[in-house]
Write a protein that holds these residues in place. Structure first.
Motif, PDB file in Angstrom:
ATOM      1  N   TYR A 192      -0.805  -3.073 -10.013  1.00 29.11           N
ATOM      2  CA  TYR A 192      -1.120  -3.836  -8.815  1.00 29.11           C
ATOM      3  C   TYR A 192      -2.368  -4.684  -9.088  1.00 29.11           C
ATOM      4  O   TYR A 192      -3.480  -4.338  -8.719  1.00 29.11           O
ATOM      5  N   GLU A 193      -2.151  -5.827  -9.728  1.00 30.51           N
ATOM      6  CA  GLU A 193      -3.267  -6.643 -10.207  1.00 30.51           C
ATOM      7  C   GLU A 193      -4.039  -7.323  -9.078  1.00 30.51           C
ATOM      8  O   GLU A 193      -5.180  -7.736  -9.270  1.00 30.51           O
ATOM      9  N   GLY A 194      -3.413  -7.471  -7.905  1.00 30.84           N
ATOM     10  CA  GLY A 194      -4.088  -8.162  -6.818  1.00 30.84           C
ATOM     11  C   GLY A 194      -5.015  -7.282  -6.005  1.00 30.84           C
ATOM     12  O   GLY A 194      -5.415  -7.665  -4.910  1.00 30.84           O
ATOM     13  N   TYR A 195      -5.387  -6.125  -6.534  1.00 31.40           N
ATOM     14  CA  TYR A 195      -6.241  -5.181  -5.805  1.00 31.40           C
ATOM     15  C   TYR A 195      -7.573  -4.991  -6.545  1.00 31.40           C
ATOM     16  O   TYR A 195      -7.606  -4.946  -7.773  1.00 31.40           O
ATOM     17  N   ILE A 231      -8.871   1.552  -3.445  1.00 32.19           N
ATOM     18  CA  ILE A 231      -8.101   0.387  -3.886  1.00 32.19           C
ATOM     19  C   ILE A 231      -7.900  -0.531  -2.683  1.00 32.19           C
ATOM     20  O   ILE A 231      -7.249  -0.169  -1.708  1.00 32.19           O
ATOM     21  N   THR A 232      -8.490  -1.734  -2.758  1.00 39.26           N
ATOM     22  CA  THR A 232      -8.509  -2.649  -1.624  1.00 39.26           C
ATOM     23  C   THR A 232      -7.733  -3.918  -1.939  1.00 39.26           C
ATOM     24  O   THR A 232      -8.036  -4.578  -2.938  1.00 39.26           O
ATOM     25  N   PRO A 233      -6.758  -4.305  -1.112  1.00 39.53           N
ATOM     26  CA  PRO A 233      -6.033  -5.557  -1.364  1.00 39.53           C
ATOM     27  C   PRO A 233      -6.933  -6.753  -1.137  1.00 39.53           C
ATOM     28  O   PRO A 233      -7.778  -6.761  -0.241  1.00 39.53           O
ATOM     29  N   LYS A 234      -6.757  -7.767  -1.978  1.00 34.46           N
ATOM     30  CA  LYS A 234      -7.495  -9.004  -1.777  1.00 34.46           C
ATOM     31  C   LYS A 234      -6.874  -9.751  -0.600  1.00 34.46           C
ATOM     32  O   LYS A 234      -5.659  -9.840  -0.466  1.00 34.46           O
ATOM     33  N   LEU A 235      -7.720 -10.311   0.259  1.00 36.21           N
ATOM     34  CA  LEU A 235      -7.232 -10.914   1.492  1.00 36.21           C
ATOM     35  C   LEU A 235      -7.275 -12.445   1.462  1.00 36.21           C
ATOM     36  O   LEU A 235      -7.374 -13.095   2.487  1.00 36.21           O
ATOM     37  N   LYS A 274     -13.479  -6.383 -14.589  1.00 35.07           N
ATOM     38  CA  LYS A 274     -13.829  -7.312 -13.517  1.00 35.07           C
ATOM     39  C   LYS A 274     -13.316  -6.826 -12.163  1.00 35.07           C
ATOM     40  O   LYS A 274     -13.809  -7.257 -11.125  1.00 35.07           O
ATOM     41  N   ARG A 275     -12.348  -5.922 -12.189  1.00 31.49           N
ATOM     42  CA  ARG A 275     -11.796  -5.395 -10.941  1.00 31.49           C
ATOM     43  C   ARG A 275     -12.513  -4.119 -10.494  1.00 31.49           C
ATOM     44  O   ARG A 275     -12.251  -3.616  -9.402  1.00 31.49           O
ATOM     45  N   LEU A 276     -13.397  -3.592 -11.327  1.00 28.62           N
ATOM     46  CA  LEU A 276     -13.992  -2.284 -11.088  1.00 28.62           C
ATOM     47  C   LEU A 276     -15.438  -2.388 -10.601  1.00 28.62           C
ATOM     48  O   LEU A 276     -16.202  -3.229 -11.073  1.00 28.62           O
ATOM     49  N   ASN A 299       0.831  -1.212   0.000  1.00 29.95           N
ATOM     50  CA  ASN A 299       0.000   0.000   0.000  1.00 29.95           C
ATOM     51  C   ASN A 299       0.862   1.256   0.000  1.00 29.95           C
ATOM     52  O   ASN A 299       0.566   2.233  -0.697  1.00 29.95           O
ATOM     53  N   MET A 300       1.927   1.270   0.805  1.00 25.87           N
ATOM     54  CA  MET A 300       2.787   2.439   0.871  1.00 25.87           C
ATOM     55  C   MET A 300       3.536   2.647  -0.442  1.00 25.87           C
ATOM     56  O   MET A 300       3.688   3.782  -0.912  1.00 25.87           O
ATOM     57  N   VAL A 301       3.977   1.546  -1.063  1.00 22.54           N
ATOM     58  CA  VAL A 301       4.663   1.662  -2.355  1.00 22.54           C
ATOM     59  C   VAL A 301       3.703   2.200  -3.407  1.00 22.54           C
ATOM     60  O   VAL A 301       4.048   3.081  -4.205  1.00 22.54           O
ATOM     61  N   LEU A 302       2.475   1.667  -3.411  1.00 18.05           N
ATOM     62  CA  LEU A 302       1.452   2.133  -4.352  1.00 18.05           C
ATOM     63  C   LEU A 302       1.215   3.632  -4.175  1.00 18.05           C
ATOM     64  O   LEU A 302       1.197   4.391  -5.155  1.00 18.05           O
ATOM     65  N   THR A 303       1.056   4.049  -2.922  1.00 21.75           N
ATOM     66  CA  THR A 303       0.795   5.461  -2.633  1.00 21.75           C
ATOM     67  C   THR A 303       1.962   6.343  -3.060  1.00 21.75           C
ATOM     68  O   THR A 303       1.778   7.396  -3.690  1.00 21.75           O
TER      69      THR A 303
END
Length: 288
Positions: free
Chosen positions: A187-190, A267-271, A235-237, A124-128
């Motif tokens: 960041y495909e996993g979000y 933007i939410t990470p998949k858990l 599909k991610r939106l 998340n910090m890298v993305l930001t």
């Protein structure tokens, strides 16, 4: 939003037009209105699904933190039991080797949970940071990026994003959206939720009933721009509108209204990896 001054003119025009339009034109307008209502219902349903998913994600993160705390307490209890075993001859029936294995297993599991959570926080910090560095000084005035409870929030002002009083994307928003789209694709996993928000001034357009419609249509415009112009996987939106009911400032001032007129890209990470770890939790040690 400032078009409320022209309401009398609009109403007068509608009355004149209503008397002049043909039955065919009236039928077309009725069809368009029905399509808009159906589209708004679809957007509302999608938004509600996304809210449930986001709530579930936040709940799972909280569950992880609680489980980490619980496992740490379990390690302390196991260590105490082992110490009692070593210091008391009355504990001869306790299997010391099993206690040691359980302590090691719990420590390993705690490290897995912490590493998984730290990995998510780091991403998340890298993305930001990547997004913030890619924005110009002028763009940073219209874009606010925050990380709250493991979720990245990108807030865009309506002045930059849309044409005045409309849900159409403005020309100047293209460069900013292209940078955000690149980050999303990297960041495909979000998963990505686009959430429209308005101030509390009623919309004054014949084809938009209220601020619910406006916020949902604006969110849908951003989603379709990301999909069609910048090739983000649809599909991610998810698009959703919250109308005027999620203010972050006081609507009694112009500055407050301006802050409330915003669109958030969440933007939410998949858990999945966290849920997999929870499923592999070591069994609790038997009570002594």
């Amino acid at each position: 939003m400032k078009m409320y001054k022209s309401i009398p003119i609009v109403l007068f025009s509608i009355i004149l037009i209503a008397g002049c339009v043909s039955n065919k034109k009236y039928a077309e307008l009725q069809t368009t209105y029905a399509q808009l209502r159906e589209r708004n219902q679809e957007l509302s349903n999608k938004y509600q699904d996304s809210q449930r998913e986001l709530t579930g994600a936040n709940s799972r993160v909280k569950s992880l933190e609680e489980q980490i705390t619980s496992e740490k307490a379990n390690v302390v209890a196991l260590q105490d039991a082992l110490n009692k075993c070593l210091s008391s001859s009355n504990q001869g029936n306790v299997n010391i080797s099993k206690l040691v294995d359980e302590i090691n297993s719990s420590n390993k599991y705690i490290k897995q949970l912490i590493n998984a959570k730290n990995k998510s926080d780091s991403l998340n910090m890298v993305l930001t940071n990547n997004l913030t560095r890619s924005l110009s000084r002028e763009e940073l005035g219209d874009v606010d990026v925050q990380v709250l409870k493991g979720v990245v929030y990108i807030s865009l002002s309506d002045n930059m994003l849309y044409k005045s009083g409309s849900y159409e994307i403005s020309d100047k928003a293209g460069e900013t959206l292209s940078k955000i789209a690149k980050i999303i694709k990297d960041y495909e996993g979000y998963d990505v939720l686009i959430e429209g928000n308005t101030d509390n001034i009623p919309i004054a357009q014949t084809n938009i009933r209220n601020n619910w419609d406006l916020s949902a249509l604006r969110a849908s415009s951003v989603v379709q721009t990301l999909q069609n112009k910048y090739a983000v996987d649809p599909k991610r939106l998810t698009a959703g509108g919250r109308g005027e009911y999620n203010p972050i400032a006081d609507n009694s001032t112009p500055a407050g209204k301006a802050k409330n007129r915003r669109t958030q890209i969440i933007i939410t990470p998949k858990l999945d990896q966290f849920m997999e770890l929870i499923g592999k939790a070591p069994e609790q040690a038997p009570k002594q």
